[in-house]
Scaffold this active site. Structure first.
Site, short mmCIF file in Angstrom:
data_model
loop_
_atom_site.label_atom_id
_atom_site.label_comp_id
_atom_site.label_asym_id
_atom_site.label_seq_id
_atom_site.Cartn_x
_atom_site.Cartn_y
_atom_site.Cartn_z
N TYR A 148 -24.78 -36.95 9.41
CA TYR A 148 -26.00 -37.09 8.56
C TYR A 148 -26.59 -38.57 8.73
CZ TYR A 148 -29.24 -37.52 4.40
OH TYR A 148 -30.35 -37.76 3.84
N LYS A 169 -29.64 -40.05 10.72
CA LYS A 169 -30.95 -40.69 10.26
C LYS A 169 -31.06 -41.94 11.02
CE LYS A 169 -32.22 -37.82 6.93
NZ LYS A 169 -33.48 -37.22 6.87
N1 LIG Z 1 -31.69 -36.29 -1.78
C1 LIG Z 1 -31.29 -37.41 -1.58
O1 LIG Z 1 -30.52 -38.19 -2.13
C2 LIG Z 1 -32.00 -38.03 -0.19
C3 LIG Z 1 -31.50 -39.39 -0.13
C4 LIG Z 1 -32.30 -39.72 1.04
C5 LIG Z 1 -32.94 -39.26 2.03
N2 LIG Z 1 -33.20 -37.70 1.63
C6 LIG Z 1 -33.84 -36.96 2.74
O2 LIG Z 1 -34.99 -36.65 1.88
C7 LIG Z 1 -35.36 -35.24 2.79
C8 LIG Z 1 -35.46 -34.06 1.71
O3 LIG Z 1 -34.42 -33.96 0.90
P1 LIG Z 1 -34.36 -33.34 -0.59
O4 LIG Z 1 -33.58 -34.36 -1.35
O5 LIG Z 1 -35.77 -33.00 -1.03
O6 LIG Z 1 -33.40 -32.18 -0.58
P2 LIG Z 1 -33.81 -30.50 -0.44
O7 LIG Z 1 -34.58 -30.27 -1.77
O8 LIG Z 1 -32.28 -29.84 -0.37
O9 LIG Z 1 -34.79 -30.35 0.60
C9 LIG Z 1 -34.17 -30.28 1.84
C10 LIG Z 1 -35.11 -29.23 2.67
O10 LIG Z 1 -34.80 -29.11 4.14
C11 LIG Z 1 -34.80 -27.85 4.44
N3 LIG Z 1 -34.15 -27.40 5.42
C12 LIG Z 1 -32.76 -27.50 5.85
N4 LIG Z 1 -32.52 -27.38 6.96
C13 LIG Z 1 -33.59 -26.52 7.61
C14 LIG Z 1 -34.00 -26.20 8.83
N5 LIG Z 1 -33.19 -25.97 9.65
N6 LIG Z 1 -35.46 -25.71 8.96
C15 LIG Z 1 -36.31 -26.22 8.00
N7 LIG Z 1 -35.97 -26.54 7.02
C16 LIG Z 1 -34.76 -26.88 6.72
C17 LIG Z 1 -34.39 -26.96 3.14
O11 LIG Z 1 -34.80 -25.70 3.21
P3 LIG Z 1 -34.10 -24.48 2.58
O12 LIG Z 1 -34.80 -24.17 1.43
O13 LIG Z 1 -34.30 -23.40 3.89
O14 LIG Z 1 -32.73 -24.98 2.69
C18 LIG Z 1 -34.94 -27.66 2.19
O15 LIG Z 1 -36.28 -27.36 1.72
C19 LIG Z 1 -34.37 -34.99 3.57
O16 LIG Z 1 -34.83 -35.62 4.98
C20 LIG Z 1 -33.09 -35.85 3.25
O17 LIG Z 1 -32.59 -36.02 4.16
C21 LIG Z 1 -32.63 -37.18 0.57
#
Ligand SMILES: NC(=O)c1ccc[n+]([C@@H]2O[C@H](COP(=O)([O-])OP(=O)(O)OC[C@H]3O[C@@H](n4cnc5c(N)ncnc54)[C@H](OP(=O)(O)O)[C@@H]3O)[C@@H](O)[C@H]2O)c1
Length: 259
Positions: free
Chosen positions: A163, A167
């Site tokens: 991951y 990134k």
């Molecule tokens: N949460 C944190 O602590 C955090 C910190 C830093 C950065 N981020 C980044 O912020 C972004 C959003 O994350 P979030 O925290 O909002 O998490 P989240 O609610 O789990 O959202 C992640 C999304 O990615 C989708 N996804 C995963 N694999 C996929 C694929 N093969 N094709 C299409 N969609 C896919 C998931 O869809 P499904 O519904 O199909 O699973 C889900 O809707 C991500 O890029 C994450 O890396 C998050």
């Protein structure tokens, strides 16, 4: 077109089921954004999010199928999404790359295939769909591409190695893409949150500087208003990131082990 306030009217979200994307979409609606195209992997999840955005005041929300791993399909899916946006509202003013997948196990306990999927979604999938979006925005001559990256890309640790590495690669791609788009009228914004309380982190121990999707959304909107190229959220992370990068290996190891 953007409104005189520089506010996006029409928004495309790839990874439309993301909790952070949902908070950003609601914050945009509160400031007047009307139209969304939500693209994601599971139609039921995306439809539920679309209904919630309509209830929050969005005037038009379209949904589309999108899988980050199907890189051969991205160019056509993104082109169709731009067409659908034009049919309901107008050019896409803001596109958000919000999908992401985090490792389920520390790297040596992870199957190589699982590690490859994490790298594929967060890096290759974001590169191909991000480039497809950038080309569409460039053809329009305006618009903003917002890419959700992570503090984890600053220095990767074994617990989430694919991951963090993906990134880091994504950050290299977005900064180069921004350079390639100079003079095109298109902005690229890299958002680098720390630990955010979402579905992605639901089964994980909280980390220092933990924050909420709503806080991320408000920092992103502030960054867009200010013309920032990189948005750290919470904002204090802009000071933490260089310390993390320069920290002696032994100190970083202790910190990473405690996570
Ligand atoms: N949460 C944190 O602590 C955090 C910190 C830093 C950065 N981020 C980044 O912020 C972004 C959003 O994350 P979030 O925290 O909002 O998490 P989240 O609610 O789990 O959202 C992640 C999304 O990615 C989708 N996804 C995963 N694999 C996929 C694929 N093969 N094709 C299409 N969609 C896919 C998931 O869809 P499904 O519904 O199909 O699973 C889900 O809707 C991500 O890029 C994450 O890396 C998050």
């Amino acid at each position: 077109m953007t409104s005189p306030l520089g506010h996006p009217r029409t928004v495309l979200i790839l990874g439309g089921g993301s909790d952070i994307a949902f908070a950003i979409a609601r914050a945009l609606i509160a400031r007047g954004t009307g139209a969304f195209v939500l693209a994601g992997r599971h139609p039921d999840v995306i439809e539920a999010r679309a209904a919630a955005l309509r209830a929050a005041g969005a005037t038009a929300v379209e949904v589309a199928a999108f899988d980050a791993e199907q890189i051969d399909a991205h160019e056509a899916i993104v082109a169709q999404a731009f067409q659908r946006a034009r049919a309901i509202s107008g050019d896409v003013d803001l596109a958000l790359i919000a999908f992401g997948l985090i490792d389920e196990a520390s790297v040596l306990d992870e199957t190589p295939a699982a590690a490859g999927h994490v790298a594929m979604v967060n890096f290759a999938g974001a590169v191909s769909s991000g480039l497809a979006v950038a080309q569409q925005l460039s053809a329009q001559g305006h618009g903003t591409l917002v890419v959700l990256s992570s503090l984890a890309g600053q220095r990767s640790r074994p617990s989430i190695l694919p991951y963090g590495a993906a990134k880091a690669g994504l950050d290299a791609f977005t900064s180069g893409l921004e350079e390639a788009l100079r003079g095109s009228g298109v902005r690229v914004v890299s958002v680098r949150p720390g630990w955010v309380r979402t579905r992605m982190t639901a089964n994980r121990r909280s980390a220092p500087f933990a924050t909420s999707p709503e806080r991320v959304a408000s920092d992103v909107l502030r960054g867009l208003d200010r013309g920032d190229r990189v948005v750290w959220t919470p904002r204090l992370l802009r000071l933490v990131a260089p310390i993390l990068r320069l920290m002696p290996r032994g100190v970083f190891r202790l910190l990473a082990r405690s996570r």
